[in-house]
Every structure is written in structure tokens, then in C-alpha cells.
Write a protein that holds these residues in place. Structure first.
Motif, short mmCIF file in Angstrom:
data_model
loop_
_atom_site.label_atom_id
_atom_site.label_comp_id
_atom_site.label_asym_id
_atom_site.label_seq_id
_atom_site.Cartn_x
_atom_site.Cartn_y
_atom_site.Cartn_z
N ALA A 191 6.73 2.06 6.57
CA ALA A 191 6.57 3.46 6.97
C ALA A 191 7.75 4.23 6.40
O ALA A 191 8.90 3.79 6.52
CB ALA A 191 6.51 3.59 8.49
N ARG A 192 7.46 5.40 5.82
CA ARG A 192 8.50 6.14 5.09
C ARG A 192 8.25 7.63 5.26
O ARG A 192 7.14 8.10 5.01
CB ARG A 192 8.45 5.74 3.62
N ASP A 193 9.28 8.36 5.70
CA ASP A 193 9.10 9.80 5.82
C ASP A 193 9.53 10.48 4.52
O ASP A 193 10.00 9.83 3.58
CB ASP A 193 9.82 10.37 7.04
N ARG A 194 9.38 11.82 4.47
CA ARG A 194 9.62 12.51 3.21
C ARG A 194 11.11 12.67 2.90
O ARG A 194 11.47 13.16 1.83
CB ARG A 194 8.92 13.87 3.24
N ALA A 195 11.98 12.26 3.84
CA ALA A 195 13.41 12.22 3.56
C ALA A 195 13.83 10.84 3.06
O ALA A 195 15.03 10.55 2.96
CB ALA A 195 14.20 12.58 4.82
N ALA A 196 12.84 9.97 2.76
CA ALA A 196 13.05 8.62 2.23
C ALA A 196 13.61 7.65 3.26
O ALA A 196 14.02 6.54 2.91
CB ALA A 196 13.94 8.63 0.98
N ASN A 197 13.65 8.02 4.55
CA ASN A 197 13.98 7.05 5.59
C ASN A 197 12.85 6.04 5.70
O ASN A 197 11.68 6.44 5.77
CB ASN A 197 14.20 7.75 6.93
N THR A 198 13.19 4.77 5.74
CA THR A 198 12.18 3.73 5.62
C THR A 198 12.32 2.69 6.72
O THR A 198 13.43 2.21 7.00
CB THR A 198 12.28 3.02 4.26
N ILE A 199 11.20 2.38 7.34
CA ILE A 199 11.11 1.29 8.32
C ILE A 199 10.11 0.28 7.77
O ILE A 199 9.03 0.65 7.31
CB ILE A 199 10.62 1.79 9.69
N ASP A 200 10.45 -1.00 7.81
CA ASP A 200 9.48 -2.02 7.42
C ASP A 200 9.54 -3.16 8.42
O ASP A 200 10.54 -3.38 9.09
CB ASP A 200 9.73 -2.52 6.00
N PHE A 201 8.46 -3.88 8.53
CA PHE A 201 8.42 -5.02 9.44
C PHE A 201 7.27 -5.94 9.03
O PHE A 201 6.35 -5.54 8.30
CB PHE A 201 8.25 -4.58 10.89
N ILE A 202 7.35 -7.15 9.51
CA ILE A 202 6.30 -8.14 9.25
C ILE A 202 5.29 -8.04 10.39
O ILE A 202 5.63 -8.24 11.56
CB ILE A 202 6.89 -9.55 9.15
N GLY A 203 4.04 -7.74 10.04
CA GLY A 203 3.01 -7.50 11.03
C GLY A 203 2.23 -8.73 11.43
O GLY A 203 1.21 -8.60 12.11
N GLY A 204 2.67 -9.91 11.01
CA GLY A 204 1.96 -11.14 11.37
C GLY A 204 1.11 -11.65 10.24
O GLY A 204 1.19 -11.20 9.09
N ARG A 205 0.24 -12.59 10.55
CA ARG A 205 -0.66 -13.19 9.57
C ARG A 205 -2.01 -12.51 9.63
O ARG A 205 -2.50 -12.14 10.69
CB ARG A 205 -0.82 -14.69 9.85
N GLY A 206 -2.64 -12.34 8.47
CA GLY A 206 -3.97 -11.76 8.42
C GLY A 206 -3.95 -10.25 8.58
O GLY A 206 -2.97 -9.58 8.30
N ALA A 207 -5.09 -9.72 9.03
CA ALA A 207 -5.25 -8.26 9.13
C ALA A 207 -4.27 -7.67 10.13
O ALA A 207 -3.90 -8.30 11.13
CB ALA A 207 -6.69 -7.93 9.53
N LEU A 208 -3.87 -6.44 9.87
CA LEU A 208 -2.93 -5.73 10.74
C LEU A 208 -3.56 -5.43 12.09
O LEU A 208 -4.72 -5.02 12.17
CB LEU A 208 -2.49 -4.44 10.05
N LYS A 209 -2.79 -5.61 13.15
CA LYS A 209 -3.25 -5.34 14.51
C LYS A 209 -2.54 -4.11 15.08
O LYS A 209 -1.38 -3.84 14.79
CB LYS A 209 -2.97 -6.55 15.42
N ALA A 210 -3.24 -3.37 15.94
CA ALA A 210 -2.65 -2.19 16.57
C ALA A 210 -1.46 -2.56 17.44
O ALA A 210 -0.50 -1.79 17.57
CB ALA A 210 -3.70 -1.45 17.39
N ALA A 211 -1.51 -3.74 18.05
CA ALA A 211 -0.39 -4.17 18.91
C ALA A 211 0.90 -4.29 18.11
O ALA A 211 1.99 -4.00 18.63
CB ALA A 211 -0.74 -5.51 19.57
N SER A 212 0.81 -4.71 16.86
CA SER A 212 1.99 -4.81 16.02
C SER A 212 2.58 -3.44 15.73
O SER A 212 3.80 -3.24 15.74
CB SER A 212 1.65 -5.52 14.71
#
Length: 319
Positions: A191-212
């Protein structure tokens, strides 16, 4: 040393061959670096100077060892130094750390190249890499604001270096057991805003879940942020439940940019990350978070010197 003895030493140094002069330079540099790095460690440790056992701050000095001041807790009697309780505790050859951290600032520097340059074994070089990165990965912006782009990318799950595999072995760069997104792949969300601040994380295995997304992304979003994503329905469910404004790019109609609504910045970050990651010829999934933190340190210009890298390795981050 008097002047005559010093002049004699210089004459003997000039008589050395090229290889011997290199060894002398390395020895002198390591001696200087040793004192310098101990001073940096002491300075970085001042903000968290407390007993690692009972968190008491009533301490007194209790000698020194390996160039570092030791402290004794007045409550429990335990002794420690500025590295106790950090990922760098019990690592040796402190005089070579700054040279090694200069290698880590080079995006293309491999484990073996760094080992050869610093003069340590390749296994030590690999261990140092992940010890120095263990806390660097926590250097992240506190929040994302305004228009925030988010998208996921995938890497094959890797058990590289594991003594026992939980699945049949496959060749590097192999194919998944089935088509599409499956448990063979690890989800990386950026996830990245227009000021180039960036958050990243590992969302688990397989398809992305809303809980993650609820666990990792929601705490970083300001309440008035606009989340922009592709058409993956998990983002729609997440924003609806969280009460976050959301716009989706209609990729099915090949509309990638609709004015300010696009995910081009985050996709560019994915491309840079994967291109950089290819230098390492496969990364074990258990270390993936460290590489994500390392990439953000490079991409966000968070570390501009070996001294700064050491401070980040001790969780002293640049504001």
C-alpha cells in the motif's frame, strides 16, 4: 613513539609489496572502525538503557568487555551491555560491521561478494545479513493518507535452506501444482500513498483474505483516506466493513488510469522489488519480511550511510 621510530616505521611500510600494504590498510581500518562502531552502539543504546530482565532503569557501570560498557541492574543484579536483547547480541568482529553494512547498501552485493570484501565466511555473511535486517524491517511510516494505492503480488513459497521440506522439492523457478492463485504462492501486499509512504506485509498463502487487510492495513490508514485498488472483491469487502472510502480501477475494460484513480505507483514498486529480488537467486519465505524491509530502506532512501544502517539495525530510525 618518537619521530625517529615513526620515520623508520614509514620506511619499512614503503618497502612492503602491494599485497602486504593492503593487509596493513585493512588492519588499520578495522582498528579505527572498531572504536567508532562501539561509540555508535553506545549512543544508539542510550534511549533504551534498562535491564533486559526486569526493565529496571536503576543501573550502575560494571566494567567493560569487548569495547562496550557493561551495566549491572540494582534490582536483580543482572549484567548487560548496549547490545543485549538486540539481534546483534553475541555477534563477533564488530570492527568489520561498518564495512559489511556498506555492502548491504549496495543492492547487487551478494552474500559471497560481501564475505570476500569483509574477510568473513559466507555463512557468517548470510547470518549477519539477517541479523542486521531483523529490526530494519520495522522502519515503516506510521500512517498512509490521502489517495492510497494498494495491490498484491505473488511469489512462490520457498523452503530454501530448510533441513526438512513439508512438500516435494521443486526446481527454482518451477511451476505451481495448479493454475491460478493457490497455496503454492505467498501473497505480498503493498500500500502506497501519493507521498511515497509505503506499507507492505505478507498476507499469507494463496488468495488474499479480508482478515489480513484488517490486521495489517487498517491500523495504518487514516479515516479520511481513499483506498484505490484493482477489481479484487476482497478490497470492496474490507473497505465496506472498515468504513473506508474505496475506488476500483476497471481492469476488465482495460482502463488502468482514470484521472487520479490508478495503481501505477504500487505496481511500479512491485516491479522494482521483484527485479531487485532476482539478484538473490531465490529467497526463503521465512526471510521474506527482511527483504521487504531492506527494499523499503533502499527505495525510500531511509539509509544513507553505514552508520545509519547500524542505527536502523538497533531500531533507531530516521524521523
Amino acid at each position: 613513539m618518537d619521530r625517529a621510530a615513526f620515520d623508520q616505521l614509514l620506511r619499512r611500510l614503503r618497502a612492503l609489496g602491494l599485497h602486504e600494504r593492503g593487509e596493513v590498510c585493512l588492519e588499520m581500518a578495522q582498528s579505527i572502525y572498531g572504536k567508532r562502531i562501539c561509540a555508535l552502539i553506545e549512543q544508539a543504546g542510550q534511549d533504551r538503557l534498562q535491564c533486559p530482565r526486569c526493565q529496571n532503569t536503576r543501573l550502575y557501570r560494571d566494567g567493560s568487555a569487548n569495547g562496550l560498557q557493561r551495566y549491572r541492574c540494582q534490582h536483580c543484579g543482572g549484567t548487560f551491555n548496549a547490545l543485549t536483547g538486540t539481534p546483534l547480541a553475541r555477534l563477533r568482529h564488530k570492527d568489520r560491521w561498518l564495512s559489511y553494512l556498506d555492502c548491504l547498501r549496495d543492492p547487487a552485493c551478494t552474500v559471497h561478494r560481501a564475505a570476500k570484501k569483509v574477510g568473513v565466511h559466507a555463512n557468517t555473511s548470510f547470518r549477519w545479513r539477517h541479523r542486521f535486517l531483523d529490526w530494519v524491517k520495522f522502519d515503516r511510516p506510521r500512517s498512509l493518507q490521502g489517495i492510497v494505492e494498494v495491490d498484491e503480488t505473488f511469489l512462490f513459497e520457498s523452503q530454501k535452506g530448510a533441513k526438512q521440506l513439508t512438500r516435494p522439492a521443486r526446481r527454482r523457478g518451477g511451476v505451481a501444482s495448479r493454475r491460478g492463485i493457490s497455496a503454492d504462492q505467498v501473497t505480498i501486499v503493498v500500500a502506497r500513498d501519493r507521498a511515497a509512504n509505503t506499507i507492505d506485509f505478507i498476507g499469507g498463502r494463496g488468495a488474499l483474505k479480508a482478515a489480513s487487510l484488517q490486521r495489517h492495513l487498517l491500523p495504518t490508514l487514516q479515516s479520511d483516506a481513499l483506498l484505490v485498488s484493482d477489481g479484487n472483491p476482497v478490497y470492496r469487502r474490507f473497505t465496506r466493513d472498515a468504513g473506508i472510502a474505496h475506488r476500483a480501477v476497471n481492469l476488465k475494460r482495460k482502463i488502468r488510469v482514470d484521472g487520479a484513480i490508478h495503481v501505477q505507483n504500487v505496481n511500479g514498486y512491485h516491479s522494482r522489488f521483484k527485479g531487485w529480488l532476482s539478484h538473490f537467486n531465490g529467497v526463503a519465505t521465512r526471510y521474506l519480511a527482511n527483504y521487504l524491509g531492506w527494499r523499503w530502506a533502499i527505495d525510500g532512501n531511509r539509509i544513507d550511510s553505514a552508520d545509519g544502517f547500524l542505527r536502523a539495525a538497533l531500531a533507531v530510525f530516521r524521523s
